[in-house]
Design a protein around this motif. Structure first.
Motif, PDB file in Angstrom:
ATOM      1  N   LEU A 154      -6.133  -0.879  17.276  1.00 45.74           N
ATOM      2  CA  LEU A 154      -7.150  -0.381  16.335  1.00 45.74           C
ATOM      3  C   LEU A 154      -6.904   1.081  15.988  1.00 45.74           C
ATOM      4  CD1 LEU A 154     -10.405  -2.086  17.632  1.00 45.74           C
ATOM      5  CD2 LEU A 154      -9.057  -2.659  15.613  1.00 45.74           C
ATOM      6  N   GLN A 155      -6.305   1.840  16.901  1.00 44.36           N
ATOM      7  CA  GLN A 155      -5.975   3.234  16.598  1.00 44.36           C
ATOM      8  C   GLN A 155      -4.928   3.306  15.489  1.00 44.36           C
ATOM      9  OE1 GLN A 155      -4.834   4.640  20.481  1.00 44.36           O
ATOM     10  NE2 GLN A 155      -6.814   5.644  20.776  1.00 44.36           N
ATOM     11  N   VAL A 156      -3.933   2.422  15.537  1.00 41.28           N
ATOM     12  CA  VAL A 156      -2.906   2.397  14.490  1.00 41.28           C
ATOM     13  C   VAL A 156      -3.528   1.971  13.172  1.00 41.28           C
ATOM     14  CG1 VAL A 156      -0.768   1.288  13.727  1.00 41.28           C
ATOM     15  CG2 VAL A 156      -1.026   1.986  16.114  1.00 41.28           C
ATOM     16  N   LEU A 157      -4.389   0.956  13.207  1.00 36.34           N
ATOM     17  CA  LEU A 157      -5.056   0.500  11.990  1.00 36.34           C
ATOM     18  C   LEU A 157      -5.918   1.604  11.389  1.00 36.34           C
ATOM     19  CD1 LEU A 157      -5.623  -1.855  10.055  1.00 36.34           C
ATOM     20  CD2 LEU A 157      -7.491  -2.524  11.586  1.00 36.34           C
ATOM     21  N   ALA A 158      -6.653   2.314  12.236  1.00 34.53           N
ATOM     22  CA  ALA A 158      -7.499   3.413  11.753  1.00 34.53           C
ATOM     23  C   ALA A 158      -6.643   4.536  11.164  1.00 34.53           C
ATOM     24  CB  ALA A 158      -8.368   3.943  12.886  1.00 34.53           C
ATOM     25  N   ALA A 159      -5.512   4.833  11.797  1.00 35.25           N
ATOM     26  CA  ALA A 159      -4.628   5.875  11.279  1.00 35.25           C
ATOM     27  C   ALA A 159      -4.057   5.477   9.922  1.00 35.25           C
ATOM     28  CB  ALA A 159      -3.496   6.147  12.273  1.00 35.25           C
ATOM     29  N   LEU A 160      -3.634   4.227   9.780  1.00 35.60           N
ATOM     30  CA  LEU A 160      -3.104   3.763   8.488  1.00 35.60           C
ATOM     31  C   LEU A 160      -4.170   3.831   7.399  1.00 35.60           C
ATOM     32  CD1 LEU A 160      -1.019   0.687   9.704  1.00 35.60           C
ATOM     33  CD2 LEU A 160      -0.129   2.866   8.846  1.00 35.60           C
ATOM     34  N   CYS A 161      -5.392   3.455   7.741  1.00 31.87           N
ATOM     35  CA  CYS A 161      -6.495   3.540   6.771  1.00 31.87           C
ATOM     36  C   CYS A 161      -6.747   4.992   6.369  1.00 31.87           C
ATOM     37  CB  CYS A 161      -7.765   2.918   7.352  1.00 31.87           C
ATOM     38  SG  CYS A 161      -7.689   1.128   7.510  1.00 31.87           S
TER      39      CYS A 161
ATOM     40  N   ILE B 279       0.837  -1.203   0.000  1.00 38.27           N
ATOM     41  CA  ILE B 279       0.000   0.000   0.000  1.00 38.27           C
ATOM     42  C   ILE B 279       0.870   1.250   0.000  1.00 38.27           C
ATOM     43  CG2 ILE B 279      -1.741   1.284   1.314  1.00 38.27           C
ATOM     44  CD1 ILE B 279      -2.892  -1.233   0.070  1.00 38.27           C
ATOM     45  N   MET B 280       1.947   1.223   0.784  1.00 40.83           N
ATOM     46  CA  MET B 280       2.871   2.360   0.800  1.00 40.83           C
ATOM     47  C   MET B 280       3.458   2.597  -0.585  1.00 40.83           C
ATOM     48  SD  MET B 280       4.973   1.955   4.371  1.00 40.83           S
ATOM     49  CE  MET B 280       6.136   3.258   3.924  1.00 40.83           C
ATOM     50  N   THR B 281       3.872   1.537  -1.246  1.00 40.86           N
ATOM     51  CA  THR B 281       4.461   1.660  -2.583  1.00 40.86           C
ATOM     52  C   THR B 281       3.456   2.230  -3.576  1.00 40.86           C
ATOM     53  OG1 THR B 281       5.887  -0.233  -2.102  1.00 40.86           O
ATOM     54  CG2 THR B 281       5.646   0.367  -4.404  1.00 40.86           C
ATOM     55  N   GLU B 282       2.203   1.783  -3.480  1.00 37.80           N
ATOM     56  CA  GLU B 282       1.156   2.305  -4.368  1.00 37.80           C
ATOM     57  C   GLU B 282       0.949   3.805  -4.173  1.00 37.80           C
ATOM     58  OE1 GLU B 282      -2.321  -0.022  -3.537  1.00 37.80           O
ATOM     59  OE2 GLU B 282      -1.421  -1.869  -4.332  1.00 37.80           O
ATOM     60  N   HIS B 283       1.268   4.315  -2.976  1.00 38.97           N
ATOM     61  CA  HIS B 283       1.111   5.740  -2.675  1.00 38.97           C
ATOM     62  C   HIS B 283       2.432   6.500  -2.753  1.00 38.97           C
ATOM     63  CE1 HIS B 283      -2.749   4.259  -1.218  1.00 38.97           C
ATOM     64  NE2 HIS B 283      -3.179   5.500  -1.395  1.00 38.97           N
ATOM     65  N   GLY B 284       3.446   5.889  -3.339  1.00 39.56           N
ATOM     66  CA  GLY B 284       4.711   6.576  -3.558  1.00 39.56           C
ATOM     67  C   GLY B 284       5.602   6.693  -2.338  1.00 39.56           C
TER      68      GLY B 284
ATOM     69  N   ILE C  70      -4.508   7.501   6.464  1.00 39.66           N
ATOM     70  CA  ILE C  70      -3.350   7.992   5.695  1.00 39.66           C
ATOM     71  C   ILE C  70      -3.458   7.588   4.228  1.00 39.66           C
ATOM     72  CG2 ILE C  70      -0.851   7.686   5.369  1.00 39.66           C
ATOM     73  CD1 ILE C  70      -0.693   7.425   8.485  1.00 39.66           C
ATOM     74  N   PHE C  71      -3.817   6.341   3.994  1.00 41.35           N
ATOM     75  CA  PHE C  71      -3.818   5.826   2.617  1.00 41.35           C
ATOM     76  C   PHE C  71      -5.195   5.803   1.966  1.00 41.35           C
ATOM     77  CE2 PHE C  71      -0.115   3.761   4.678  1.00 41.35           C
ATOM     78  CZ  PHE C  71       0.855   4.395   3.935  1.00 41.35           C
ATOM     79  N   GLY C  72      -6.235   6.198   2.700  1.00 42.42           N
ATOM     80  CA  GLY C  72      -7.586   6.202   2.139  1.00 42.42           C
ATOM     81  C   GLY C  72      -8.056   4.800   1.792  1.00 42.42           C
ATOM     82  N   THR C  73      -7.741   3.845   2.658  1.00 41.28           N
ATOM     83  CA  THR C  73      -8.106   2.453   2.416  1.00 41.28           C
ATOM     84  C   THR C  73      -8.998   1.940   3.544  1.00 41.28           C
ATOM     85  OG1 THR C  73      -6.170   1.641   3.610  1.00 41.28           O
ATOM     86  CG2 THR C  73      -5.917   1.982   1.252  1.00 41.28           C
ATOM     87  N   THR C  74      -9.370   0.708   3.448  1.00 36.57           N
ATOM     88  CA  THR C  74     -10.121   0.039   4.505  1.00 36.57           C
ATOM     89  C   THR C  74      -9.212  -1.005   5.161  1.00 36.57           C
ATOM     90  OG1 THR C  74     -10.928  -1.733   3.077  1.00 36.57           O
ATOM     91  CG2 THR C  74     -12.257   0.288   3.156  1.00 36.57           C
ATOM     92  N   PRO C  75      -9.577  -1.504   6.326  1.00 41.37           N
ATOM     93  CA  PRO C  75      -8.774  -2.565   6.939  1.00 41.37           C
ATOM     94  C   PRO C  75      -8.646  -3.793   6.034  1.00 41.37           C
ATOM     95  CG  PRO C  75     -10.244  -1.640   8.575  1.00 41.37           C
ATOM     96  CD  PRO C  75     -10.614  -1.023   7.253  1.00 41.37           C
TER      97      PRO C  75
END
Length: 113
Positions: free
Chosen positions: A58-65, A17-22, A67-72
């Motif tokens: 879950l806070q880290v998971l929500a933050a990652l979602c 996911i990080m790579t897809e977002h540069g 940041i990248f505009g994704t779902t879990p």
């Protein structure tokens, strides 16, 4: 009685996911996490990106979602499969005809000289 055994697995896709977002370096994720109130050290972020976490807040998971505009489901791909049937000990034995058959036989201790 038979019990179906299932094996579950998961794939952690944060690096993809990080790579897809540069984002190509793990340190690039530290500031976006800080902006969302998640304060992880550089080494913790590195382990989060390069490894597969067994536990995740879950806070880290929500933050990652966020940041990248994704779902879990985008970050964590799950799967499962049947691995076999396990028999329990309850079906193999014939039923006793009476309660007397359930009693153990008395042990006898003998000495040999």
């Amino acid at each position: 009685m038979t019990v179906k055994k299932r094996s579950v697995n998961y794939t952690w896709r944060l690096r993809e996911i990080m790579t897809e977002h540069g984002m190509y370096q793990t340190t690039e994720l530290v500031d976006p996490l800080h902006e969302r109130g998640i304060y992880l050290s550089v080494s913790q972020v590195h382990r989060l990106v390069t490894g597969t976490p067994e536990r995740l807040s879950l806070q880290v998971l929500a933050a990652l979602c966020d940041i990248f505009g994704t779902t879990p489901a985008d970050l964590l791909v799950t799967g499962g499969e049947n691995v076999g049937i396990r028999k329990t000990g309850t079906t193999d034995r014939p039923r006793p005809a009476s309660v007397a058959e359930l009693r153990p036989t008395r042990a006898r201790i003998t000495t040999t000289e």
